[in-house]
Design a protein around this motif. Sequence first.
Motif, PDB file in Angstrom:
ATOM      1  N   TRP A 143      60.806  38.014  16.847  1.00 36.50           N
ATOM      2  CA  TRP A 143      59.892  37.755  17.959  1.00 36.50           C
ATOM      3  C   TRP A 143      59.923  38.938  18.920  1.00 36.50           C
ATOM      4  O   TRP A 143      60.973  39.564  19.094  1.00 36.50           O
ATOM      5  N   PRO A 144      58.802  39.257  19.566  1.00 39.90           N
ATOM      6  CA  PRO A 144      58.808  40.321  20.573  1.00 39.90           C
ATOM      7  C   PRO A 144      59.809  40.013  21.675  1.00 39.90           C
ATOM      8  O   PRO A 144      59.933  38.867  22.107  1.00 39.90           O
ATOM      9  N   ASP A 145      60.529  41.033  22.116  1.00 41.58           N
ATOM     10  CA  ASP A 145      61.519  40.894  23.186  1.00 41.58           C
ATOM     11  C   ASP A 145      61.072  41.736  24.374  1.00 41.58           C
ATOM     12  O   ASP A 145      61.152  42.968  24.326  1.00 41.58           O
ATOM     13  N   ALA A 146      60.615  41.079  25.434  1.00 42.38           N
ATOM     14  CA  ALA A 146      60.087  41.789  26.603  1.00 42.38           C
ATOM     15  C   ALA A 146      61.158  42.570  27.355  1.00 42.38           C
ATOM     16  O   ALA A 146      60.840  43.458  28.146  1.00 42.38           O
ATOM     17  N   ASN A 173      54.968  38.089  14.664  1.00 41.57           N
ATOM     18  CA  ASN A 173      54.352  37.513  15.864  1.00 41.57           C
ATOM     19  C   ASN A 173      53.886  38.568  16.868  1.00 41.57           C
ATOM     20  O   ASN A 173      53.926  38.348  18.082  1.00 41.57           O
ATOM     21  N   TYR A 174      53.452  39.702  16.376  1.00 40.05           N
ATOM     22  CA  TYR A 174      52.922  40.773  17.221  1.00 40.05           C
ATOM     23  C   TYR A 174      51.404  40.641  17.333  1.00 40.05           C
ATOM     24  O   TYR A 174      50.731  40.253  16.368  1.00 40.05           O
ATOM     25  N   ALA A 183      53.688  51.576  16.828  1.00 46.43           N
ATOM     26  CA  ALA A 183      53.303  52.673  15.939  1.00 46.43           C
ATOM     27  C   ALA A 183      53.493  54.039  16.573  1.00 46.43           C
ATOM     28  O   ALA A 183      53.566  55.054  15.863  1.00 46.43           O
ATOM     29  N   GLN A 184      53.613  54.101  17.887  1.00 42.54           N
ATOM     30  CA  GLN A 184      53.862  55.376  18.554  1.00 42.54           C
ATOM     31  C   GLN A 184      55.254  55.908  18.227  1.00 42.54           C
ATOM     32  O   GLN A 184      55.511  57.105  18.336  1.00 42.54           O
ATOM     33  N   THR A 185      56.151  55.004  17.822  1.00 42.98           N
ATOM     34  CA  THR A 185      57.510  55.395  17.442  1.00 42.98           C
ATOM     35  C   THR A 185      57.728  55.274  15.943  1.00 42.98           C
ATOM     36  O   THR A 185      58.216  56.190  15.284  1.00 42.98           O
ATOM     37  N   LEU A 186      57.364  54.126  15.393  1.00 47.29           N
ATOM     38  CA  LEU A 186      57.516  53.854  13.959  1.00 47.29           C
ATOM     39  C   LEU A 186      56.454  52.837  13.565  1.00 47.29           C
ATOM     40  O   LEU A 186      56.445  51.724  14.083  1.00 47.29           O
ATOM     41  N   LYS A 187      55.583  53.212  12.654  1.00 49.06           N
ATOM     42  CA  LYS A 187      54.525  52.291  12.251  1.00 49.06           C
ATOM     43  C   LYS A 187      55.103  51.130  11.440  1.00 49.06           C
ATOM     44  O   LYS A 187      55.706  51.352  10.382  1.00 49.06           O
ATOM     45  N   PRO A 188      54.939  49.887  11.908  1.00 47.49           N
ATOM     46  CA  PRO A 188      55.437  48.745  11.143  1.00 47.49           C
ATOM     47  C   PRO A 188      54.715  48.626   9.807  1.00 47.49           C
ATOM     48  O   PRO A 188      53.499  48.816   9.727  1.00 47.49           O
ATOM     49  N   ALA A 189      55.486  48.322   8.785  1.00 43.97           N
ATOM     50  CA  ALA A 189      54.880  48.133   7.468  1.00 43.97           C
ATOM     51  C   ALA A 189      54.065  46.856   7.422  1.00 43.97           C
ATOM     52  O   ALA A 189      53.086  46.761   6.673  1.00 43.97           O
ATOM     53  N   SER A 190      54.468  45.882   8.248  1.00 45.12           N
ATOM     54  CA  SER A 190      53.827  44.577   8.162  1.00 45.12           C
ATOM     55  C   SER A 190      54.031  43.791   9.448  1.00 45.12           C
ATOM     56  O   SER A 190      54.867  44.124  10.277  1.00 45.12           O
ATOM     57  N   ASN A 191      53.239  42.746   9.561  1.00 40.70           N
ATOM     58  CA  ASN A 191      53.331  41.808  10.676  1.00 40.70           C
ATOM     59  C   ASN A 191      53.326  40.410  10.080  1.00 40.70           C
ATOM     60  O   ASN A 191      52.382  40.036   9.374  1.00 40.70           O
ATOM     61  N   GLN A 192      54.381  39.655  10.330  1.00 43.64           N
ATOM     62  CA  GLN A 192      54.452  38.287   9.823  1.00 43.64           C
ATOM     63  C   GLN A 192      53.939  37.341  10.912  1.00 43.64           C
ATOM     64  O   GLN A 192      54.494  37.283  12.001  1.00 43.64           O
ATOM     65  N   VAL A 193      52.865  36.637  10.590  1.00 44.08           N
ATOM     66  CA  VAL A 193      52.203  35.795  11.588  1.00 44.08           C
ATOM     67  C   VAL A 193      51.802  34.459  10.983  1.00 44.08           C
ATOM     68  O   VAL A 193      51.641  34.319   9.776  1.00 44.08           O
ATOM     69  N   ASP A 205      40.986  39.555  15.597  1.00 40.81           N
ATOM     70  CA  ASP A 205      41.430  40.899  15.962  1.00 40.81           C
ATOM     71  C   ASP A 205      42.470  41.483  15.007  1.00 40.81           C
ATOM     72  O   ASP A 205      42.396  42.654  14.619  1.00 40.81           O
ATOM     73  N   LEU A 206      43.453  40.681  14.647  1.00 38.48           N
ATOM     74  CA  LEU A 206      44.591  41.198  13.894  1.00 38.48           C
ATOM     75  C   LEU A 206      44.219  41.607  12.473  1.00 38.48           C
ATOM     76  O   LEU A 206      44.642  42.672  11.992  1.00 38.48           O
ATOM     77  N   VAL A 207      43.442  40.790  11.796  1.00 43.65           N
ATOM     78  CA  VAL A 207      43.058  41.122  10.421  1.00 43.65           C
ATOM     79  C   VAL A 207      42.243  42.418  10.366  1.00 43.65           C
ATOM     80  O   VAL A 207      42.554  43.308   9.552  1.00 43.65           O
ATOM     81  N   PRO A 208      41.225  42.584  11.216  1.00 45.84           N
ATOM     82  CA  PRO A 208      40.500  43.867  11.184  1.00 45.84           C
ATOM     83  C   PRO A 208      41.399  45.071  11.456  1.00 45.84           C
ATOM     84  O   PRO A 208      41.272  46.114  10.796  1.00 45.84           O
TER      85      PRO A 208
END
Length: 335
Positions: A143-146, A173-174, A183-193, A205-208
């Motif tokens: 999960w994102p950690d603020a 959950n991004y 992605a500015q640091t490391l492009k994620p290979a995937s997003n689990q949602v 939005d996310l799929v496009p």
Amino acid sequence: MQYRTLGNTDLKLSVITHGAFAIGGHMWGGNEKQDSINAIRASLDHGITSIDTAPFYGFGLSETLVGDAIKGKDRSKIQLLTKFGLVWDGSNNGKGTFFFDATENGNTVPVYKYASKENVIKETEASLKRLGTDYIDLLQLHWPDASTPVSETMEALGLLIQQGKIRAAGVSNYDVAQLQEAAQTLKPASNQVSYSMLNRSIEKDLVPYALETHTGIIAYSPMERGLLTGKYFKEHRLASDDHRNGYFTQFNLEKVKTLLQSMEPMAKRKDATLAQLVLRWTTLQPGISVVLAGARNAAQAIANAEAMNLELNPEERQSIHQQLSGLQQHSTDHL
């Protein structure tokens, strides 16, 4: 079974991936250890080569059971997907973002989102030990950690890739903005949602974005934790500590029941179950790389794998879309 390359990696995952949330027992009314192990082994025997788990699932139990199940198997033919960033044992010393209170052995356990570099590395070592392996194929932020800069988390994942402890790094959950920042640091290979017939919000939005940037999407809760199997309406019996007692209340259950009844004739014509029809439909949606499907025993695991035997022609897919058009989409927090 079919296999798809995940995002911009060299990982090939089984389109149906074994989801190991429920076998942790916690929040699911318990589990049976041997049945859980047999389910994983049945998945492997029927072409499901990818297994998704997390430290939080059963407070380490799910990862341990996965490790037990793959002992003696050819590790090179198995893809282990796990996560980090949910801390329940107090090792974060109050750092991170409070998420919710869980219950373990009758005791209240505060769960925090915590994705600092130190914690990422610490959790990875613990997961490697529980899984009984020396590398993880895909490590995902749960999960994102603020409270932690995204760049710090991504730098830690990059280091683990360099060390060979993980093959690829993903997130869960991004939203699009968070993916762009990462992605500015490391492009994620995937997003689990979360994605299902009842929850299609990512299509906007996310799929496009995923299609444009070649980011994999791992869909979880495709059957809405068993609701779309239809069993809930025929066997309305859940353990008192099963989180689904509350989870299912977010849906208009009468509309869901009507939807399932409308799809039953198609499933019967194909000699398939509703669960198999739902799973196969999900695998065919644009942008979806792989779909997680849980199984508590070998029979369920085999049925999940056999869902890929179904063929849905364009007219049948359109028919299902029309049946879904009357349903209000839901979006809620999932684990």
